[in-house]
Scaffold this active site. Structure first.
Site, PDB file in Angstrom:
ATOM      1  N   SER A 585       0.937  -1.102   0.463  1.00 34.20           N
ATOM      2  CA  SER A 585      -0.058   0.146   0.143  1.00 34.20           C
ATOM      3  C   SER A 585       0.914   1.365   0.288  1.00 34.20           C
ATOM      4  O   SER A 585       1.871   1.923  -0.182  1.00 34.20           O
ATOM      5  CB  SER A 585      -1.396   0.147   0.583  1.00 34.20           C
ATOM      6  OG  SER A 585      -2.166   1.159   0.935  1.00 34.20           O
ATOM      7  N   ASP A 673      -8.991  -5.536  -4.808  1.00 34.83           N
ATOM      8  CA  ASP A 673      -8.853  -4.688  -4.104  1.00 34.83           C
ATOM      9  C   ASP A 673     -10.129  -3.244  -4.318  1.00 34.83           C
ATOM     10  O   ASP A 673      -9.100  -2.878  -5.698  1.00 34.83           O
ATOM     11  CB  ASP A 673      -6.676  -3.952  -4.812  1.00 34.83           C
ATOM     12  CG  ASP A 673      -6.510  -2.981  -3.779  1.00 34.83           C
ATOM     13  OD1 ASP A 673      -7.223  -2.583  -2.709  1.00 34.83           O
ATOM     14  OD2 ASP A 673      -4.947  -3.058  -3.633  1.00 34.83           O
ATOM     15  N   HIS A 705      -7.322  -5.943  -0.361  1.00 36.92           N
ATOM     16  CA  HIS A 705      -6.201  -4.886  -0.721  1.00 36.92           C
ATOM     17  C   HIS A 705      -5.642  -5.822   0.070  1.00 36.92           C
ATOM     18  O   HIS A 705      -3.582  -5.387   0.655  1.00 36.92           O
ATOM     19  CB  HIS A 705      -6.601  -3.475   0.334  1.00 36.92           C
ATOM     20  CG  HIS A 705      -5.727  -2.229   0.100  1.00 36.92           C
ATOM     21  ND1 HIS A 705      -4.920  -2.502  -1.203  1.00 36.92           N
ATOM     22  CD2 HIS A 705      -5.342  -2.321   1.381  1.00 36.92           C
ATOM     23  CE1 HIS A 705      -3.774  -1.486   0.002  1.00 36.92           C
ATOM     24  NE2 HIS A 705      -4.097  -1.512   0.830  1.00 36.92           N
TER      25      HIS A 705
END
Length: 729
Positions: A585, A673, A705
């Site tokens: 991320s 995601d 995610h």
């Protein structure tokens, strides 16, 4: 020079992963009623739920274990496990009634046709007394089991259950569906009772959802089950522009208090976003009247009613800005209707003092028996600590300050018996219990371990503190430091130097704490050192630390990571020629920046669902506000970015440095995601391939995610390990 031994055989790595992934995580606990023996002694039962990866079944298995505690209401006299573990099947939610005499369970069952059905069960002593198929009642859609909206709350009278479900949608059919044959009046009546009339042309209406991990959640409604009559009713009165959740019964069961989130003009992602506009509401059960209990310009969540049913504490943030921030603890008095701030935002930490509250949720039971004190856990720099807050004085006291270094989480508080989880980077979770001492004597707390876990041999760790060099000090926020947690193999040959894996966290407003995490532990046992970096912008260091990063992502946070790396390379027996990056991320965003801005430092890179181009992400993510906020821009739901803003977002992104990348990159992408759309990783993969940089991409269907599916997580680790071994030769 001789290198430190590194595990390189895939079968040995897989065996090591299998060994360490079997340590279960402790997810919840509840305390049964107090029993007094004929000799005057007291005991109670502690019920705990755990989760463990099952590689063969490729799923997380839930199981329970119970413990007996003999006590004198101030200290634990004797404790013991009560029998072995038992796997829990299909339980989505479970709650004991206030007296402990009954237990409610929301259960998911898949029938022989592969259809999923939900049942609400009531258990009493040694039997199930109710089992109601909610799906068949057709009063609402699926019941919410998540911790964002979901709840299963007993009325104080123990006659009703409150829960949150998806609003019933009209049945839809094609414009061209043949007309059904005419039925007799009696058949027509039966049919009408059985199902509503279908609406033509509504089959493909789009229902907006609440984003990452909440994709099936769109329009929540509050539902009440009357246990005696089996009747389910959907509460009226909640405003149409509000999505309700986190509900509980008012004193006297006259109504329901809930958190309501605004969803107009459209919904934004809610998971890990504690700055979404919300407020506390009260809905009256008799008249359906709904009123606001708090202001309506903030973000409010986790309301908890005191044992004496007089006060509600909750957490509060600004309804804008960074997704996670330092929060206020506020209190609403049910009888005076007054709201007060108990603990305010802490801008900056005084020497060794409290740094503020950083909690995504309060424990469901967090009040002390005196209805005056509240217990919660929060990051305090790189450590998760338990604190007790006096709601009258606002004083804050640590319950874990003198304890061994590590991180704590509170599971429940009941009649001043605390159940907590403790772990360290080299020790899996332990189950801890203690009685909360009287007010003013909290530091005298005495923790007892109910479920021991031994430290993993071969791993050593410590926390390092860093100062930014003078040229990297943020002039608006001078004097901020930051930290990193370094895990190292214990065995180091005298001439050996250890390869280093650098891991910046995601968020960017989150934090690595000194707790057990699987990937770093396995990498360390393989022979890598692992550096977990809490750059400026992390939680737990004061609100100034959070506020100093927006507008400076891609530069300040990148330089902080590089400062950490250069420092540990100089001070520790690490090999500067064998340094790699591993980030997900925003940690992937930083990793891609670092291989572009410091191509000579890093020889390999692994990124999981990375942000690579903020400008191209803004139109497809569930959190478009993040893209503007972190680039230092104002977000307005009604405004489109102008060319200057598009440019600014691009200039904060790692994509601008892709021409300088030399390190081979492994990308791991979750197909589902919603936070960082898969096209982000694909965009970077294509850019690397076009420039001749070695790149490999793993694509995980059915994963979002977090990439936390057991199969994706285990396959991902093996690929990470082999990629690092291959490219750090």
């Amino acid at each position: 020079m001789e290198e430190a031994a590194l595990l390189i055989d895939p079968e040995e790595i897989a065996a090591l992963y299998r060994e360490l992934c079997q340590f279960p995580s402790l997810s919840s606990a509840c305390i049964g009623p107090e029993v007094t023996t004929q000799y005057g002694g007291k005991y109670c039962n502690i019920y705990t739920e755990w989760s463990q990866r099952d590689l063969e079944r490729a799923e997380n298995v839930k199981f329970c274990r119970q413990y007996l505690i003999f006590h004198d209401s101030q200290s634990i006299v004797f404790s013991s496990p009560s029998g072995n573990c038992t796997e829990i099947k299909g339980e989505l939610l479970s709650r004991d009634s206030p007296s402990g005499a009954q237990k409610a369970v929301l259960r998911k069952i898949t029938n022989s046709k592969g259809e999923e059905k939900q049942f609400l069960e009531v258990w009493e002593k040694s039997r199930k007394v109710k089992s109601i198929e909610l799906t068949a009642l057709e009063k609402h859609g699926q019941v919410y089991e998540d911790d964002q909206f979901g709840c299963l709350a007993w009325s104080h009278s123990e006659t009703h259950l409150l829960y949150v479900a998806e609003k019933k949608r009209p049945k839809a059919e094609s414009f061209f569906k043949p007309k059904a044959p005419e039925l007799s009046n009696e058949e027509e009546l039966t049919k009408a009772e059985r199902r509503d009339k279908a609406v033509k042309g509504e089959q493909f209406v789009f229902y907006e959802d609440w984003g990452e991990t909440l994709v099936s959640k769109s329009v929540p409604v509050l539902c009440v089950l009357d246990i005696e009559s089996n009747n389910v009713s959907v509460l009226e009165g909640v405003p149409d522009h509000i999505s309700p959740g986190q509900a509980f019964w008012t004193p006297g069961d006259t109504g329901v208090v809930f958190t309501g989130w605004w969803h107009e003009p459209f919904r934004l992602g809610l998971r890990h976003c504690t700055q979404r506009r919300s407020a506390l509401f009260y809905v009256d059960l008799t008249g359906g009247r709904c009123e606001l209990l708090t202001g309506d310009t903030k973000a409010i969540w986790s309301p908890r009613l005191s044992p004496d049913q007089c006060r509600i504490v909750y957490l509060e943030n600004q309804a804008s800005g960074p997704h996670q921030q330092c929060s206020r603890l506020c209190m609403y008095d049910w009888y005076t209707k007054l709201t007060s701030v108990i603990v305010d935002v802490v801008p900056r930490q005084s020497q060794g003092e409290f740094t503020g509250i950083y909690s995504t949720t309060l424990p469901e039971r967090c009040w002390a028996a005196d209805s005056q004190r509240v217990v919660l856990d929060t990051a305090q720099r790189s450590r998760q600590e338990l604190i007790v807050i006096d709601t009258l004085s606002g004083s804050v006291c640590s319950l874990t300050k003198g304890c061994p270094l590590g991180s704590w989480a509170i599971l429940t508080v009941d009649r001043d018996l605390l159940v907590a989880r403790f772990s360290t980077p080299n020790c899996p979770p332990k189950l801890m219990v203690a009685f909360l001492p009287p007010a003013g004597k909290e530091t005298e707390i005495n923790w007892v371990c109910l479920e021991e876990a031994s430290p993993i041999q071969g791993i050593t760790w410590d926390v390092r503190t860093f100062q930014p060099p003078p040229e990297q000090i943020n002039p608006q926020y001078e004097g901020l430091d930051f930290e990193a947690i370094l895990l190292r193999p214990t065995q180091i040959p005298q001439t050996g130097k250890i390869p280093l894996v650098v891991t910046p966290h995601g968020g960017p407003h989150s934090v690595f704490t000194t707790s057990w995490t699987l990937y770093p532990a396995v990498l360390c046992r393989m022979g890598f050192a692992v550096l977990l970096v809490n750059y400026r912008g992390s939680l737990g260091f004061g609100q100034d630390c959070v506020d100093c990063l927006p507008g400076n992502v891609g530069s300040q946070d990148v330089k902080d990571v590089q400062v950490c790396v250069q420092n540990v390379l100089e001070e520790d027996p690490l090999n500067p020629q064998r340094v790699a990056l591993l980030g997900g991320s925003h940690g992937g965003f930083l990793s891609c920046h670092l291989i572009g801005q410091y191509p000579e430092t890093y020889k390999a890179c692994v990124v999981r669902n990375p942000v690579v181009n903020i400008a191209s992400m803004v139109g497809s993510t569930d959190i478009p506000d993040w893209c503007l906020t972190e680039a230092g821009l104002e977000y307005d739901q009604a405004a489109l970015p102008d060319p200057a803003q598009w440019t600014k977002m691009l200039l904060h992104s790692p994509m601008q440095y892709v021409d300088k990348v030399q390190a081979p990159v492994l990308l791991m992408i979750g197909e589902d995601d919603r936070r960082v759309p898969p096209k982000q990783g694909l965009e970077y993969y294509h850019a690397l391939k076009a420039r001749g940089v070695p790149a490999r991409m793993l694509w995980y269907p059915g994963n979002n995610h977090a990439l936390s599916g057991v199969e994706a997580e285990s396959d991902g680790f093996m690929n990470i390990a082999l990629w690092l071994i291959k490219h750090l030769k």
